[in-house]
Design a protein around this motif. Structure first.
Motif, PDB file in Angstrom:
ATOM      1  N   SER A  14       0.946  -1.127   0.183  1.00 43.33           N
ATOM      2  CA  SER A  14      -0.069   0.065  -0.119  1.00 43.33           C
ATOM      3  C   SER A  14       0.706   1.130  -0.109  1.00 43.33           C
ATOM      4  O   SER A  14       0.181   2.321  -0.140  1.00 43.33           O
ATOM      5  CB  SER A  14      -1.016  -0.079   1.152  1.00 43.33           C
ATOM      6  OG  SER A  14      -0.321  -0.142   2.485  1.00 43.33           O
ATOM      7  N   ASP A  15       2.245   1.218   0.250  1.00 46.37           N
ATOM      8  CA  ASP A  15       3.002   2.326   0.115  1.00 46.37           C
ATOM      9  C   ASP A  15       3.157   2.770  -1.129  1.00 46.37           C
ATOM     10  O   ASP A  15       3.061   2.209  -2.106  1.00 46.37           O
ATOM     11  CB  ASP A  15       4.567   2.248   0.674  1.00 46.37           C
ATOM     12  CG  ASP A  15       4.627   1.489   2.238  1.00 46.37           C
ATOM     13  OD1 ASP A  15       3.429   2.024   2.850  1.00 46.37           O
ATOM     14  OD2 ASP A  15       5.678   1.309   2.427  1.00 46.37           O
ATOM     15  N   ILE A  16       3.376   4.078  -1.349  1.00 45.16           N
ATOM     16  CA  ILE A  16       3.809   4.793  -2.604  1.00 45.16           C
ATOM     17  C   ILE A  16       5.256   4.875  -2.645  1.00 45.16           C
ATOM     18  O   ILE A  16       5.720   5.545  -2.004  1.00 45.16           O
ATOM     19  CB  ILE A  16       3.227   6.287  -2.754  1.00 45.16           C
ATOM     20  CG1 ILE A  16       1.468   6.285  -2.293  1.00 45.16           C
ATOM     21  CG2 ILE A  16       3.538   6.972  -3.989  1.00 45.16           C
ATOM     22  CD1 ILE A  16       1.068   7.632  -1.937  1.00 45.16           C
ATOM     23  N   CYS A  23      17.265  14.232  -7.740  1.00 47.16           N
ATOM     24  CA  CYS A  23      18.317  13.384  -7.556  1.00 47.16           C
ATOM     25  C   CYS A  23      18.149  11.886  -7.885  1.00 47.16           C
ATOM     26  O   CYS A  23      19.093  11.363  -8.213  1.00 47.16           O
ATOM     27  CB  CYS A  23      18.972  13.409  -6.183  1.00 47.16           C
ATOM     28  SG  CYS A  23      17.992  12.822  -4.763  1.00 47.16           S
ATOM     29  N   GLY A  24      17.108  11.494  -8.209  1.00 46.59           N
ATOM     30  CA  GLY A  24      16.771   9.955  -8.525  1.00 46.59           C
ATOM     31  C   GLY A  24      16.699   9.036  -7.230  1.00 46.59           C
ATOM     32  O   GLY A  24      16.327   7.951  -7.689  1.00 46.59           O
ATOM     33  N   LYS A  25      16.808   9.625  -6.001  1.00 49.52           N
ATOM     34  CA  LYS A  25      16.548   8.681  -5.072  1.00 49.52           C
ATOM     35  C   LYS A  25      15.285   7.951  -5.004  1.00 49.52           C
ATOM     36  O   LYS A  25      14.165   9.050  -5.357  1.00 49.52           O
ATOM     37  CB  LYS A  25      17.058   9.576  -3.829  1.00 49.52           C
ATOM     38  CG  LYS A  25      16.636   8.722  -2.467  1.00 49.52           C
ATOM     39  CD  LYS A  25      17.684   7.835  -2.180  1.00 49.52           C
ATOM     40  CE  LYS A  25      17.465   7.491  -0.653  1.00 49.52           C
ATOM     41  NZ  LYS A  25      18.304   6.122  -0.404  1.00 49.52           N
ATOM     42  N   SER A  26      15.183   6.847  -4.893  1.00 50.77           N
ATOM     43  CA  SER A  26      14.039   5.977  -4.544  1.00 50.77           C
ATOM     44  C   SER A  26      13.279   6.220  -3.260  1.00 50.77           C
ATOM     45  O   SER A  26      14.072   6.059  -2.326  1.00 50.77           O
ATOM     46  CB  SER A  26      14.062   4.597  -4.989  1.00 50.77           C
ATOM     47  OG  SER A  26      12.791   3.893  -4.910  1.00 50.77           O
ATOM     48  N   LEU A  27      12.137   6.784  -3.467  1.00 49.45           N
ATOM     49  CA  LEU A  27      11.389   7.077  -1.918  1.00 49.45           C
ATOM     50  C   LEU A  27      10.248   6.132  -1.906  1.00 49.45           C
ATOM     51  O   LEU A  27       9.607   5.972  -2.726  1.00 49.45           O
ATOM     52  CB  LEU A  27      11.183   8.466  -1.823  1.00 49.45           C
ATOM     53  CG  LEU A  27      12.385   9.471  -2.158  1.00 49.45           C
ATOM     54  CD1 LEU A  27      11.851  10.775  -2.246  1.00 49.45           C
ATOM     55  CD2 LEU A  27      13.199   9.753  -1.113  1.00 49.45           C
ATOM     56  N   ALA A  28       9.954   5.803  -0.763  1.00 58.79           N
ATOM     57  CA  ALA A  28       8.720   5.128  -0.268  1.00 58.79           C
ATOM     58  C   ALA A  28       8.094   5.887   1.011  1.00 58.79           C
ATOM     59  O   ALA A  28       8.625   6.299   1.954  1.00 58.79           O
ATOM     60  CB  ALA A  28       9.036   3.871   0.256  1.00 58.79           C
ATOM     61  N   ILE A  29       6.647   5.955   0.882  1.00 61.94           N
ATOM     62  CA  ILE A  29       5.884   6.624   2.077  1.00 61.94           C
ATOM     63  C   ILE A  29       4.660   6.057   1.917  1.00 61.94           C
ATOM     64  O   ILE A  29       4.127   5.473   0.974  1.00 61.94           O
ATOM     65  CB  ILE A  29       5.736   8.281   1.553  1.00 61.94           C
ATOM     66  CG1 ILE A  29       5.407   8.977   2.890  1.00 61.94           C
ATOM     67  CG2 ILE A  29       4.913   8.438   0.484  1.00 61.94           C
ATOM     68  CD1 ILE A  29       5.278  10.347   3.038  1.00 61.94           C
ATOM     69  N   ASP A  30       4.166   6.071   3.244  1.00 66.44           N
ATOM     70  CA  ASP A  30       2.804   5.495   3.406  1.00 66.44           C
ATOM     71  C   ASP A  30       1.670   5.960   2.604  1.00 66.44           C
ATOM     72  O   ASP A  30       1.802   7.335   2.400  1.00 66.44           O
ATOM     73  CB  ASP A  30       2.273   5.312   4.886  1.00 66.44           C
ATOM     74  CG  ASP A  30       1.271   4.981   5.468  1.00 66.44           C
ATOM     75  OD1 ASP A  30      -0.030   5.757   5.118  1.00 66.44           O
ATOM     76  OD2 ASP A  30       0.972   3.718   5.655  1.00 66.44           O
TER      77      ASP A  30
END
Length: 66
Positions: A14-16, A23-30
């Motif tokens: 369910s995270d985005i 910078c292209g960093k992969s991020l994940a957030i609820d």
């Protein structure tokens, strides 16, 4: 020379998950973070968390019973 330490986290279905546009960093957030502006954990620039296709902001506060 300082080395960056990579932090491993559990990413839920369910995270985005998205990339920082700077910078292209992969991020994940609820999913509750959809539409918020957050600092990138790598470059520190402000990034708007995308709202997944088909998701509406009203869905964020919905519980599983709804």
């Amino acid at each position: 020379m300082a080395r960056k330490t990579e932090v491993l986290i559990d990413i839920k279905a369910s995270d985005i998950v998205f990339d920082c546009p700077y910078c292209g960093k992969s991020l994940a957030i609820d999913r509750k973070g959809a539409g918020l502006t957050i600092p990138c954990t790598d470059c520190g620039k402000s990034v708007v968390v995308p709202i997944p296709e088909g998701m509406h902001l009203a869905d964020i506060d919905s519980s599983a019973e709804d």
